[in-house]
Design a protein around this motif. Structure first.
Motif, mmCIF file in Angstrom:
data_model
loop_
_atom_site.group_PDB
_atom_site.id
_atom_site.type_symbol
_atom_site.label_atom_id
_atom_site.label_comp_id
_atom_site.label_asym_id
_atom_site.label_seq_id
_atom_site.Cartn_x
_atom_site.Cartn_y
_atom_site.Cartn_z
ATOM 1 N N LEU A 7 0.823 -1.202 0.000
ATOM 2 C CA LEU A 7 0.000 0.000 0.000
ATOM 3 C C LEU A 7 0.861 1.256 0.000
ATOM 4 C CD1 LEU A 7 -2.785 1.302 0.143
ATOM 5 C CD2 LEU A 7 -2.668 1.091 2.634
ATOM 6 N N GLU A 8 1.909 1.273 0.812
ATOM 7 C CA GLU A 8 2.816 2.427 0.845
ATOM 8 C C GLU A 8 3.475 2.636 -0.513
ATOM 9 O OE1 GLU A 8 5.504 1.611 4.033
ATOM 10 O OE2 GLU A 8 3.971 1.894 5.573
ATOM 11 N N GLU A 9 3.866 1.538 -1.143
ATOM 12 C CA GLU A 9 4.501 1.639 -2.459
ATOM 13 C C GLU A 9 3.532 2.208 -3.485
ATOM 14 O OE1 GLU A 9 6.189 -1.409 -5.826
ATOM 15 O OE2 GLU A 9 6.543 -1.917 -3.725
ATOM 16 N N VAL A 10 2.301 1.729 -3.455
ATOM 17 C CA VAL A 10 1.292 2.221 -4.396
ATOM 18 C C VAL A 10 1.014 3.700 -4.142
ATOM 19 C CG1 VAL A 10 -1.151 2.051 -5.033
ATOM 20 C CG2 VAL A 10 0.222 -0.006 -4.792
ATOM 21 N N GLN A 11 0.917 4.084 -2.874
ATOM 22 C CA GLN A 11 0.665 5.495 -2.560
ATOM 23 C C GLN A 11 1.801 6.377 -3.057
ATOM 24 O OE1 GLN A 11 0.028 5.192 1.665
ATOM 25 N NE2 GLN A 11 -2.191 5.006 1.455
ATOM 26 N N ALA A 12 3.037 5.919 -2.911
ATOM 27 C CA ALA A 12 4.185 6.695 -3.386
ATOM 28 C C ALA A 12 4.146 6.832 -4.905
ATOM 29 C CB ALA A 12 5.483 6.041 -2.932
ATOM 30 N N VAL A 13 3.828 5.735 -5.575
ATOM 31 C CA VAL A 13 3.755 5.773 -7.046
ATOM 32 C C VAL A 13 2.630 6.701 -7.488
ATOM 33 C CG1 VAL A 13 3.226 4.392 -9.097
ATOM 34 C CG2 VAL A 13 4.800 3.502 -7.376
ATOM 35 N N VAL A 14 1.499 6.614 -6.800
ATOM 36 C CA VAL A 14 0.360 7.466 -7.174
ATOM 37 C C VAL A 14 0.721 8.937 -7.007
ATOM 38 C CG1 VAL A 14 -1.974 8.141 -6.478
ATOM 39 C CG2 VAL A 14 -1.406 5.723 -6.758
ATOM 40 N N LYS A 15 1.390 9.285 -5.920
ATOM 41 C CA LYS A 15 1.781 10.686 -5.700
ATOM 42 C C LYS A 15 2.732 11.146 -6.804
ATOM 43 C CE LYS A 15 1.211 10.841 -0.693
ATOM 44 N NZ LYS A 15 1.884 10.937 0.597
ATOM 45 N N PHE A 16 3.686 10.276 -7.147
ATOM 46 C CA PHE A 16 4.655 10.617 -8.181
ATOM 47 C C PHE A 16 3.961 10.792 -9.527
ATOM 48 C CE2 PHE A 16 7.528 9.193 -11.590
ATOM 49 C CZ PHE A 16 8.518 10.151 -11.472
ATOM 50 N N VAL A 17 3.105 9.824 -9.849
ATOM 51 C CA VAL A 17 2.428 9.857 -11.145
ATOM 52 C C VAL A 17 1.418 11.001 -11.194
ATOM 53 C CG1 VAL A 17 0.854 8.560 -12.641
ATOM 54 C CG2 VAL A 17 2.789 7.407 -11.584
ATOM 55 N N ALA A 18 0.727 11.223 -10.074
ATOM 56 C CA ALA A 18 -0.293 12.271 -10.047
ATOM 57 C C ALA A 18 0.303 13.647 -10.283
ATOM 58 C CB ALA A 18 -1.031 12.243 -8.710
ATOM 59 N N ASP A 27 -6.370 6.897 -11.977
ATOM 60 C CA ASP A 27 -7.454 5.919 -11.818
ATOM 61 C C ASP A 27 -7.086 4.584 -12.458
ATOM 62 O OD1 ASP A 27 -9.001 7.739 -10.447
ATOM 63 O OD2 ASP A 27 -10.221 8.298 -12.205
ATOM 64 N N GLN A 28 -6.436 4.623 -13.602
ATOM 65 C CA GLN A 28 -6.024 3.388 -14.262
ATOM 66 C C GLN A 28 -4.996 2.632 -13.430
ATOM 67 O OE1 GLN A 28 -4.688 4.557 -18.138
ATOM 68 N NE2 GLN A 28 -6.753 4.758 -18.971
ATOM 69 N N ILE A 29 -4.067 3.363 -12.847
ATOM 70 C CA ILE A 29 -3.046 2.731 -11.994
ATOM 71 C C ILE A 29 -3.702 2.099 -10.766
ATOM 72 C CG2 ILE A 29 -1.072 3.180 -10.492
ATOM 73 C CD1 ILE A 29 -0.232 5.352 -12.533
ATOM 74 N N LEU A 30 -4.607 2.827 -10.140
ATOM 75 C CA LEU A 30 -5.289 2.309 -8.959
ATOM 76 C C LEU A 30 -6.163 1.106 -9.305
ATOM 77 C CD1 LEU A 30 -6.274 5.605 -7.107
ATOM 78 C CD2 LEU A 30 -4.479 3.975 -6.496
ATOM 79 N N ASP A 31 -6.824 1.158 -10.455
ATOM 80 C CA ASP A 31 -7.644 0.024 -10.885
ATOM 81 C C ASP A 31 -6.781 -1.215 -11.107
ATOM 82 O OD1 ASP A 31 -10.050 1.371 -10.765
ATOM 83 O OD2 ASP A 31 -10.094 1.868 -12.911
ATOM 84 N N ALA A 32 -5.632 -1.036 -11.742
ATOM 85 C CA ALA A 32 -4.735 -2.171 -11.989
ATOM 86 C C ALA A 32 -4.254 -2.760 -10.662
ATOM 87 C CB ALA A 32 -3.551 -1.739 -12.840
ATOM 88 N N LYS A 35 -7.120 -4.690 -9.011
ATOM 89 C CA LYS A 35 -7.332 -5.991 -9.667
ATOM 90 C C LYS A 35 -6.271 -6.995 -9.228
ATOM 91 C CE LYS A 35 -9.704 -4.247 -13.733
ATOM 92 N NZ LYS A 35 -9.643 -3.973 -15.162
ATOM 93 N N ARG A 36 -5.015 -6.558 -9.151
ATOM 94 C CA ARG A 36 -3.940 -7.453 -8.737
ATOM 95 C C ARG A 36 -4.174 -7.943 -7.309
ATOM 96 N NH1 ARG A 36 0.319 -7.648 -5.708
ATOM 97 N NH2 ARG A 36 0.168 -5.497 -5.003
ATOM 98 N N MET A 37 -4.533 -7.027 -6.431
ATOM 99 C CA MET A 37 -4.757 -7.409 -5.034
ATOM 100 C C MET A 37 -6.002 -8.283 -4.889
ATOM 101 S SD MET A 37 -3.622 -3.901 -3.093
ATOM 102 C CE MET A 37 -3.421 -4.602 -1.463
ATOM 103 N N ALA A 38 -7.029 -8.039 -5.694
ATOM 104 C CA ALA A 38 -8.242 -8.862 -5.658
ATOM 105 C C ALA A 38 -7.937 -10.284 -6.128
ATOM 106 C CB ALA A 38 -9.338 -8.236 -6.512
#
Length: 98
Positions: A7-18, A27-32, A35-38
């Motif tokens: 989760l921390e890694e995803v949040q860091a990537v989202v901040k960087f990408v955002a 939204d596409q990154i978060l959706d992907a 899906k991976r976590m699901a």
């Protein structure tokens, strides 16, 4: 990878990408990632279900085995050690039924 670190890694990537992309890309990154976590969770649930079914079948097999012991001669030895009229009656009734 633990869920917290993922989760921390995803949040860091989202901040960087955002900072450089629009909201649709985020939204596409978060959706992907969702899906991976699901899919990961789904595989764990499937495994747990398989284990639960194995445990259930083992309990059925052991109950069948124990039921067979009460019909066999081995039970009469157990009943003579600790005589219990109700069990002796049930055992004799079971032997007549088979």
């Amino acid at each position: 990878m633990s869920p917290e670190s993922a989760l921390e890694e995803v949040q860091a990537v989202v901040k960087f990408v955002a900072s450089g992309l629009g909201s649709s890309a985020v939204d596409q990154i978060l959706d992907a990632e969702n899906k991976r976590m699901a899919e990961n969770l789904s595989s764990k649930v499937t495994r747990l279900k398989s284990i639960a079914l194995d445990i259930d079948q083992e309990a059925v097999d052991q109950n069948r085995y124990l039921d067979g012991m009460f019909v066999s001669e081995g039970c009469s030895v157990a009943l003579t050690v600790h005589p219990q009229p109700d069990l002796q009656m049930k055992s004799s009734e079971m032997q007549r039924k088979t």
